[in-house]
Design a protein around this motif. Structure first.
Motif, mmCIF file in Angstrom:
data_model
loop_
_atom_site.group_PDB
_atom_site.id
_atom_site.type_symbol
_atom_site.label_atom_id
_atom_site.label_comp_id
_atom_site.label_asym_id
_atom_site.label_seq_id
_atom_site.Cartn_x
_atom_site.Cartn_y
_atom_site.Cartn_z
ATOM 1 N N LEU A 41 0.826 -1.207 0.000
ATOM 2 C CA LEU A 41 0.000 0.000 0.000
ATOM 3 C C LEU A 41 0.860 1.258 0.000
ATOM 4 C CD1 LEU A 41 -2.815 -0.977 2.528
ATOM 5 C CD2 LEU A 41 -3.094 -0.559 0.081
ATOM 6 N N GLY A 42 1.980 1.198 0.707
ATOM 7 C CA GLY A 42 2.866 2.352 0.763
ATOM 8 C C GLY A 42 3.494 2.696 -0.572
ATOM 9 N N GLN A 43 3.481 1.756 -1.512
ATOM 10 C CA GLN A 43 4.057 1.985 -2.833
ATOM 11 C C GLN A 43 3.030 2.507 -3.837
ATOM 12 O OE1 GLN A 43 5.773 -1.762 -3.975
ATOM 13 N NE2 GLN A 43 7.282 -1.766 -2.319
ATOM 14 N N LEU A 44 1.764 2.557 -3.433
ATOM 15 C CA LEU A 44 0.695 2.903 -4.364
ATOM 16 C C LEU A 44 0.068 4.249 -4.023
ATOM 17 C CD1 LEU A 44 -1.112 -0.564 -4.453
ATOM 18 C CD2 LEU A 44 0.556 0.312 -6.105
ATOM 19 N N GLU A 45 -0.419 4.930 -5.041
ATOM 20 C CA GLU A 45 -1.195 6.153 -4.851
ATOM 21 C C GLU A 45 -2.624 5.759 -4.503
ATOM 22 O OE1 GLU A 45 -2.555 9.365 -4.059
ATOM 23 O OE2 GLU A 45 -0.563 9.674 -4.949
ATOM 24 N N ARG A 46 -3.055 6.079 -3.294
ATOM 25 C CA ARG A 46 -4.371 5.643 -2.823
ATOM 26 C C ARG A 46 -5.433 6.730 -2.889
ATOM 27 N NH1 ARG A 46 -1.708 4.344 2.569
ATOM 28 N NH2 ARG A 46 -0.049 5.450 1.485
ATOM 29 N N LYS A 47 -5.045 7.950 -3.174
ATOM 30 C CA LYS A 47 -5.992 9.058 -3.147
ATOM 31 C C LYS A 47 -7.140 8.822 -4.123
ATOM 32 C CE LYS A 47 -6.168 14.111 -3.160
ATOM 33 N NZ LYS A 47 -5.386 15.361 -3.335
ATOM 34 N N LYS A 48 -8.359 8.891 -3.617
ATOM 35 C CA LYS A 48 -9.604 8.715 -4.367
ATOM 36 C C LYS A 48 -9.784 7.301 -4.919
ATOM 37 C CE LYS A 48 -10.049 13.583 -5.696
ATOM 38 N NZ LYS A 48 -10.252 14.536 -6.813
ATOM 39 N N ALA A 49 -8.948 6.371 -4.502
ATOM 40 C CA ALA A 49 -9.083 4.985 -4.951
ATOM 41 C C ALA A 49 -9.941 4.201 -3.965
ATOM 42 C CB ALA A 49 -7.714 4.331 -5.081
ATOM 43 N N VAL A 50 -10.632 3.189 -4.470
ATOM 44 C CA VAL A 50 -11.358 2.253 -3.616
ATOM 45 C C VAL A 50 -10.542 0.966 -3.573
ATOM 46 C CG1 VAL A 50 -13.472 0.944 -3.247
ATOM 47 C CG2 VAL A 50 -13.591 3.257 -4.194
ATOM 48 N N VAL A 51 -10.027 0.649 -2.405
ATOM 49 C CA VAL A 51 -9.155 -0.512 -2.228
ATOM 50 C C VAL A 51 -9.983 -1.673 -1.690
ATOM 51 C CG1 VAL A 51 -7.099 -1.411 -1.077
ATOM 52 C CG2 VAL A 51 -7.199 1.003 -1.755
ATOM 53 N N THR A 52 -9.927 -2.795 -2.369
ATOM 54 C CA THR A 52 -10.627 -3.991 -1.901
ATOM 55 C C THR A 52 -9.599 -5.039 -1.500
ATOM 56 O OG1 THR A 52 -10.765 -5.054 -4.084
ATOM 57 C CG2 THR A 52 -12.507 -3.506 -3.494
ATOM 58 N N ILE A 53 -9.867 -5.703 -0.393
ATOM 59 C CA ILE A 53 -8.967 -6.741 0.120
ATOM 60 C C ILE A 53 -9.827 -7.861 0.683
ATOM 61 C CG2 ILE A 53 -6.940 -7.208 1.558
ATOM 62 C CD1 ILE A 53 -6.535 -4.240 1.913
ATOM 63 N N ASP A 54 -9.332 -9.087 0.571
ATOM 64 C CA ASP A 54 -10.085 -10.190 1.158
ATOM 65 C C ASP A 54 -9.908 -10.186 2.674
ATOM 66 O OD1 ASP A 54 -7.587 -11.317 1.644
ATOM 67 O OD2 ASP A 54 -7.686 -12.660 -0.078
ATOM 68 N N ALA A 55 -10.486 -11.169 3.343
ATOM 69 C CA ALA A 55 -10.577 -11.130 4.805
ATOM 70 C C ALA A 55 -9.218 -11.141 5.496
ATOM 71 C CB ALA A 55 -11.423 -12.302 5.299
ATOM 72 N N MET A 56 -8.189 -11.664 4.853
ATOM 73 C CA MET A 56 -6.869 -11.654 5.481
ATOM 74 C C MET A 56 -6.402 -10.227 5.747
ATOM 75 S SD MET A 56 -3.250 -13.330 4.235
ATOM 76 C CE MET A 56 -3.729 -14.991 4.684
ATOM 77 N N GLY A 57 -6.822 -9.295 4.892
ATOM 78 C CA GLY A 57 -6.423 -7.901 5.047
ATOM 79 C C GLY A 57 -7.319 -7.103 5.969
ATOM 80 N N CYS A 58 -8.224 -7.778 6.654
ATOM 81 C CA CYS A 58 -9.120 -7.086 7.595
ATOM 82 C C CYS A 58 -8.355 -6.847 8.896
ATOM 83 C CB CYS A 58 -10.376 -7.925 7.832
ATOM 84 S SG CYS A 58 -11.612 -7.097 8.850
ATOM 85 N N GLN A 59 -7.511 -5.821 8.874
ATOM 86 C CA GLN A 59 -6.657 -5.476 10.005
ATOM 87 C C GLN A 59 -6.770 -3.973 10.260
ATOM 88 O OE1 GLN A 59 -5.041 -7.995 11.538
ATOM 89 N NE2 GLN A 59 -5.673 -9.483 9.965
ATOM 90 N N LYS A 60 -6.709 -3.580 11.513
ATOM 91 C CA LYS A 60 -6.876 -2.164 11.870
ATOM 92 C C LYS A 60 -5.821 -1.287 11.210
ATOM 93 C CE LYS A 60 -8.935 -3.170 16.408
ATOM 94 N NZ LYS A 60 -8.713 -4.641 16.416
ATOM 95 N N ASP A 61 -4.562 -1.718 11.239
ATOM 96 C CA ASP A 61 -3.490 -0.902 10.667
ATOM 97 C C ASP A 61 -3.697 -0.688 9.170
ATOM 98 O OD1 ASP A 61 -2.360 -0.797 13.146
ATOM 99 O OD2 ASP A 61 -0.806 -2.292 12.752
ATOM 100 N N ILE A 62 -4.162 -1.719 8.484
ATOM 101 C CA ILE A 62 -4.367 -1.619 7.042
ATOM 102 C C ILE A 62 -5.515 -0.661 6.730
ATOM 103 C CG2 ILE A 62 -5.104 -2.921 5.002
ATOM 104 C CD1 ILE A 62 -3.548 -5.315 6.136
ATOM 105 N N ALA A 63 -6.619 -0.781 7.463
ATOM 106 C CA ALA A 63 -7.755 0.122 7.252
ATOM 107 C C ALA A 63 -7.349 1.568 7.511
ATOM 108 C CB ALA A 63 -8.912 -0.283 8.165
ATOM 109 N N ARG A 64 -6.610 1.789 8.584
ATOM 110 C CA ARG A 64 -6.176 3.151 8.918
ATOM 111 C C ARG A 64 -5.267 3.723 7.835
ATOM 112 N NH1 ARG A 64 -3.144 2.165 13.220
ATOM 113 N NH2 ARG A 64 -1.299 2.067 11.889
ATOM 114 N N ASP A 65 -4.337 2.913 7.323
ATOM 115 C CA ASP A 65 -3.391 3.397 6.313
ATOM 116 C C ASP A 65 -4.093 3.773 5.014
ATOM 117 O OD1 ASP A 65 -1.387 2.998 8.119
ATOM 118 O OD2 ASP A 65 -0.577 1.187 7.178
ATOM 119 N N ILE A 66 -5.110 3.010 4.631
ATOM 120 C CA ILE A 66 -5.837 3.317 3.392
ATOM 121 C C ILE A 66 -6.529 4.673 3.507
ATOM 122 C CG2 ILE A 66 -7.769 2.634 1.919
ATOM 123 C CD1 ILE A 66 -7.060 -0.287 2.589
ATOM 124 N N VAL A 67 -7.216 4.893 4.615
ATOM 125 C CA VAL A 67 -7.928 6.160 4.813
ATOM 126 C C VAL A 67 -6.941 7.314 4.950
ATOM 127 C CG1 VAL A 67 -9.479 7.418 6.354
ATOM 128 C CG2 VAL A 67 -9.924 5.013 5.825
#
Length: 256
Positions: A41-67
Motif C-alpha cells: 500500500l505504501g508503494q501505491l497512490e491511494r488518493k480517491k481509490a477504492v481498495v478492496t482486500i479479502d478477509a486476510m487484510g481485515c486489520q486495523k493498521d491496514i484500514a487506517r493506512d488506506i484512509v
C-alpha cells in the motif's frame, strides 16, 4: 553465498477496471501476506481509490493506512475478526427483522445467466447505526455491506454464499456491487496464472527468482489483456507464437 529458498507468498495489487498489475511485494521468510500488504500500500497512490482486500487484510493498521492515504476501502470480514463479524451480522439480522428500516440503506440486484447456471446477486449496504458494537475499535468504518449470491445450476440444484464487508464510505448499492464483483474478478486472473501459465506447478525454490518470474507473468497478462483482439489469453499466446506481427502489437500496445 546461499540465496534464500522456500515457499513464496506474494501480496499483489491489481487495477480491476483497467486489467493492469500495479505492484507486488513478496513476504519475508516465515511470514504471510498480512505483513506485506502495508508495504505494498505504501508503494501505491491511494488518493480517491477504492481498495478492496479479502478477509486476510481485515486489520486495523491496514484500514487506517488506506484512509490516511486519501483512499476508501471495501474489505471482506470473516471469523478472523470475530467481534467485528458478529457486530455486522447483528446489524444485518436487525435489518431483516425490520428493526432498522429507518436507517439509510441501499440495495442493488443483478440476475445473470451463463456457463450453464443462473446467478442472482443481492447487495445491501447501510450506514453504521448508532451503538455499533465495533465502532470504538474500528473508527474508520462508515458503512457495512452484505453480498448474497444464489446460484441455480443446470440440474436445478441451488447453492448460496453470503459475505460481509466493512466500508469507509457509504457507497451506492450499484457501486458496492461493482466493487465486490470487481474484486472477485481477480480470481479469474489467479485461474489464468494457474491453468494457462502453470504458476502453481512451478518448482522454482529460489525466492528472488520466483518473485521475478511472478512479475513477468503478470506483466504478460497485462499486455495480453490490453490487446483488443477478442480471444482468450491462451488464444492470444498461441497467436503470438505463430505471428510475429501480432506479437509486436502485443508488446508495443499498437493494437490499442
Amino acid at each position: 553465498m546461499r540465496l534464500p529458498c522456500g515457499p513464496l507468498h506474494i501480496a499483489r495489487a491489481w487495477a480491476t477496471e483497467h486489467g493492469v498489475a500495479l505492484g507486488q511485494v513478496a513476504t519475508e521468510d516465515k511470514s504471510n501476506e498480512i505483513t506485506a500488504i502495508p508495504v505494498l500500500l505504501g508503494q501505491l497512490e491511494r488518493k480517491k481509490a477504492v481498495v478492496t482486500i479479502d478477509a486476510m487484510g481485515c486489520q486495523k493498521d491496514i484500514a487506517r493506512d488506506i484512509v490516511a492515504g486519501g483512499g476508501d476501502f471495501v474489505i471482506a470480514v470473516k471469523d478472523n475478526q470475530p467481534k467485528l463479524a458478529a457486530a455486522i451480522a447483528s446489524v444485518v439480522e436487525k435489518h431483516l427483522e425490520g428493526e432498522l428500516q429507518a436507517r439509510r440503506h441501499r440495495n442493488y440486484q443483478t440476475d445473470t445467466h451463463g456457463h450453464g447456471r443462473r446467478d442472482e446477486r443481492f447487495h445491501w449496504v447501510a450506514q453504521v447505526p448508532p451503538g455499533f458494537a465495533a465502532k470504538g475499535e474500528w473508527p474508520w468504518i462508515k458503512a457495512i455491506g452484505t453480498a448474497v449470491r444464489i446460484t441455480t445450476h443446470a440440474d436445478g440444484t441451488q447453492s448460496d454464499e453470503v459475505r460481509y464487508y466493512m466500508l469507509s464510505r457509504f457507497l451506492s448499492g450499484k457501486r458496492f456491487g461493482e466493487v465486490v464483483r470487481g474484486h472477485w474478478g481477480i480470481e479469474s486472473m489467479h485461474w489464468v496464472l494457474d491453468v494457462t501459465f502453470g504458476e502453481d506447478r512451478t518448482r522454482t525454490r529460489q525466492r528472488v527468482l520466483a518473485n521475478n518470474l511472478s512479475w513477468v507473468r503478470r506483466f504478460a497478462i497485462t499486455l495480453l489483456k490490453r490487446h483488443p483482439e477478442k480471444d482468450s489469453i491462451r488464444g492470444k499466446m498461441i497467436r503470438c507464437l505463430m505471428d510475429t506481427s501480432f506479437l509486436n502489437e502485443v508488446l508495443t500496445l499498437q493494437g490499442n
